[in-house]
Design a protein around this motif. Structure first.
Motif, PDB file in Angstrom:
ATOM      1  N   ASN A  76      -5.625  23.348   0.375  1.00  0.00           N
ATOM      2  CA  ASN A  76      -5.420  22.655   1.631  1.00  0.00           C
ATOM      3  C   ASN A  76      -4.236  21.715   1.555  1.00  0.00           C
ATOM      4  O   ASN A  76      -3.888  21.209   0.484  1.00  0.00           O
ATOM      5  CB  ASN A  76      -6.677  21.876   2.023  1.00  0.00           C
ATOM      6  N   MET A  77      -3.610  21.519   2.676  1.00  0.00           N
ATOM      7  CA  MET A  77      -2.573  20.498   2.812  1.00  0.00           C
ATOM      8  C   MET A  77      -2.765  19.828   4.167  1.00  0.00           C
ATOM      9  O   MET A  77      -3.098  20.496   5.163  1.00  0.00           O
ATOM     10  CB  MET A  77      -1.170  21.093   2.701  1.00  0.00           C
ATOM     11  N   LYS A  78      -2.587  18.506   4.211  1.00  0.00           N
ATOM     12  CA  LYS A  78      -2.850  17.787   5.447  1.00  0.00           C
ATOM     13  C   LYS A  78      -2.047  16.500   5.509  1.00  0.00           C
ATOM     14  O   LYS A  78      -1.537  16.000   4.490  1.00  0.00           O
ATOM     15  CB  LYS A  78      -4.337  17.477   5.578  1.00  0.00           C
ATOM     16  N   ALA A  79      -1.939  15.983   6.722  1.00  0.00           N
ATOM     17  CA  ALA A  79      -1.285  14.698   6.975  1.00  0.00           C
ATOM     18  C   ALA A  79      -2.276  13.806   7.708  1.00  0.00           C
ATOM     19  O   ALA A  79      -2.970  14.259   8.630  1.00  0.00           O
ATOM     20  CB  ALA A  79      -0.026  14.895   7.814  1.00  0.00           C
ATOM     21  N   GLU A  80      -2.354  12.533   7.284  1.00  0.00           N
ATOM     22  CA  GLU A  80      -3.275  11.572   7.888  1.00  0.00           C
ATOM     23  C   GLU A  80      -2.486  10.369   8.389  1.00  0.00           C
ATOM     24  O   GLU A  80      -1.527   9.940   7.753  1.00  0.00           O
ATOM     25  CB  GLU A  80      -4.321  11.105   6.882  1.00  0.00           C
ATOM     26  N   LYS A  81      -2.919   9.821   9.528  1.00  0.00           N
ATOM     27  CA  LYS A  81      -2.242   8.675  10.129  1.00  0.00           C
ATOM     28  C   LYS A  81      -3.267   7.640  10.567  1.00  0.00           C
ATOM     29  O   LYS A  81      -4.221   7.966  11.284  1.00  0.00           O
ATOM     30  CB  LYS A  81      -1.422   9.133  11.342  1.00  0.00           C
ATOM     31  N   ASP A  82      -3.077   6.385  10.119  1.00  0.00           N
ATOM     32  CA  ASP A  82      -3.911   5.251  10.517  1.00  0.00           C
ATOM     33  C   ASP A  82      -3.024   4.186  11.141  1.00  0.00           C
ATOM     34  O   ASP A  82      -2.075   3.720  10.499  1.00  0.00           O
ATOM     35  CB  ASP A  82      -4.630   4.653   9.306  1.00  0.00           C
ATOM     36  N   ILE A  83      -3.340   3.793  12.382  1.00  0.00           N
ATOM     37  CA  ILE A  83      -2.570   2.751  13.067  1.00  0.00           C
ATOM     38  C   ILE A  83      -3.536   1.774  13.743  1.00  0.00           C
ATOM     39  O   ILE A  83      -4.480   2.195  14.426  1.00  0.00           O
ATOM     40  CB  ILE A  83      -1.626   3.336  14.135  1.00  0.00           C
ATOM     41  N   VAL A  84      -3.320   0.499  13.534  1.00  0.00           N
ATOM     42  CA  VAL A  84      -3.937  -0.557  14.336  1.00  0.00           C
ATOM     43  C   VAL A  84      -2.787  -1.439  14.796  1.00  0.00           C
ATOM     44  O   VAL A  84      -2.171  -2.140  13.989  1.00  0.00           O
ATOM     45  CB  VAL A  84      -4.972  -1.371  13.532  1.00  0.00           C
ATOM     46  N   SER A  85      -2.477  -1.413  16.078  1.00  0.00           N
ATOM     47  CA  SER A  85      -1.289  -2.096  16.603  1.00  0.00           C
ATOM     48  C   SER A  85      -1.680  -3.309  17.428  1.00  0.00           C
ATOM     49  O   SER A  85      -2.618  -3.262  18.230  1.00  0.00           O
ATOM     50  CB  SER A  85      -0.481  -1.132  17.474  1.00  0.00           C
ATOM     51  N   GLY A  86      -0.931  -4.407  17.220  1.00  0.00           N
ATOM     52  CA  GLY A  86      -1.114  -5.598  18.021  1.00  0.00           C
ATOM     53  C   GLY A  86      -2.235  -6.489  17.561  1.00  0.00           C
ATOM     54  O   GLY A  86      -2.573  -7.467  18.219  1.00  0.00           O
ATOM     55  N   ALA A  87      -2.847  -6.198  16.394  1.00  0.00           N
ATOM     56  CA  ALA A  87      -3.945  -6.998  15.895  1.00  0.00           C
ATOM     57  C   ALA A  87      -3.416  -8.163  15.070  1.00  0.00           C
ATOM     58  O   ALA A  87      -2.213  -8.311  14.846  1.00  0.00           O
ATOM     59  CB  ALA A  87      -4.887  -6.136  15.060  1.00  0.00           C
ATOM     60  N   GLU A  88      -4.333  -9.002  14.584  1.00  0.00           N
ATOM     61  CA  GLU A  88      -3.971 -10.126  13.728  1.00  0.00           C
ATOM     62  C   GLU A  88      -3.210  -9.639  12.507  1.00  0.00           C
ATOM     63  O   GLU A  88      -2.259 -10.253  12.054  1.00  0.00           O
ATOM     64  CB  GLU A  88      -5.236 -10.877  13.323  1.00  0.00           C
TER      65      GLU A  88
END
Length: 337
Positions: A309-321
């Motif tokens: 398997n091959m994969k791409a993961e993205k985590d974003i939390v924008s505008g937080a403390e």
């Protein structure tokens, strides 16, 4: 003819007769006849296991009738099912269920599921996969990367259980640059064939980034576009209560709306699987502007249970403390069931 030769021919004849008597048969509307072992029917395709072509998915609308000497659970609705000792061929568009009593002939269009009955919960279906990604590099700069992902799903009657877990850790020259894990459990209650209601709990922990902890409880409606042997696609819209804790000790508690998706599709004769799961949300109040947690990838089946398997993961939390913006790419080995 010698006695040993006669015994060999007798054994071969018995073996051939036995294999023929236990072979399931499917007749197609175009006149073709296929033999093998009926594995499952769920949705629109019947999976026939053969020794000449492997697993063959057959379009249910193209089937005229079928027969089987194996005990099978035949479901005519989400809750209504009959445990048939065998299936007998009938006129085109129908099949006869033989269960030791008076045989019952039903139309193929009435059947929603066919499967091998389980010991305790007859219509219990469990599937999942574990993906491992490891990368060790030794040179002027040493690095160790670990990535473990677990996804499993179980269904019986109108209920579906979904569980996800993952762990990511990266060291560069002995310094930890990534160290996080997450777990999620969601319970779906199907209201009809497509519409369901979901309740879920999710927990994320990060020992490096500014967003140290995320905890979410949510509920809302969902829709199952399809779910068959070639893949599945569902979307859920949830109202959530989220708690964020940051590395500086600050905390946020707020309500949010989010959209989740779960997509997978088999390609190239079920040897390649395209998959994507994720969630995008927007708080109704609180410091964060939006959040995104998504992954997309390909899985190549090496055997019936092993895959690359091959994969791409993205985590974003924008505008937080404490903002979070993290991307990971992994290549690894997995097992599935």
């Amino acid at each position: 003819m010698s006695r040993s030769t006669s015994l060999s021919l007798l054994g071969l004849s018995i073996a051939l007769c036995s294999s023929a008597s236990f072979a399931d048969t499917v007749w197609l509307k175009n006149g073709d006849r296929l033999t093998g072992t009926i594995r499952v029917f769920d949705g629109s395709r019947l999976l026939l296991q053969t020794d000449y072509g492997g697993s063959i998915p057959l379009d249910w609308k193209k089937i005229a009738t079928l027969e089987s000497d194996h005990e099978l659970l035949v479901k005519l609705g989400p809750l209504e099912g009959e445990r048939a000792k065998s299936l007998l061929a009938a006129e085109p568009g129908k099949v006869t269920l033989a269960n030791g009593e008076a045989p019952k002939t039903v139309e193929l269009a009435q059947i929603e599921q066919i499967m091998k009955p389980k010991p305790l919960v007859e219509d219990f279906v469990w599937k999942g996969n574990v993906d491992l990604g490891l990368d060790y590099k030794r040179g002027e700069r040493d690095s160790d990367d670990y990535d473990v992902d677990i996804k499993t799903q179980a269904r019986h009657g109108r209920w579906r259980h979904n569980a996800l877990a993952d762990y990511n850790r990266e060291l560069k020259d002995g310094v930890v640059s990534t160290d996080n894990w997450s777990a999620e459990y969601a319970l779906d209650r199907f209201l009809n064939e497509k519409l369901f209601w979901q309740g879920r709990f999710e927990y994320k922990r990060d020992r490096v980034e500014e967003v140290e902890r995320q905890r979410t409880i949510g509920t809302g409606p969902g829709y199952q576009f399809w779910d068959d042997e070639l893949g599945a696609f569902s979307v859920a819209t949830l109202a959530n209560r989220s708690d964020y804790r940051y590395s500086n000790g600050e905390q946020d508690r707020f309500y949010a709306l989010s959209v989740k998706w779960d997509y997978n599709r088999y390609l190239v004769g079920k040897t390649v699987q395209l998959f994507s799961v994720g969630e995008v949300g927007r708080p109704l109040n609180g410091a964060a502007e939006y959040s995104l947690d998504a992954e997309v990838g390909l899985r190549y089946k090496v055997t019936d249970w092993a895959s690359l398997n091959m994969k791409a993961e993205k985590d974003i939390v924008s505008g937080a403390e404490g903002d979070l913006d993290e991307t990971r790419y992994t290549l690894g080995f997995g097992v599935g069931w």
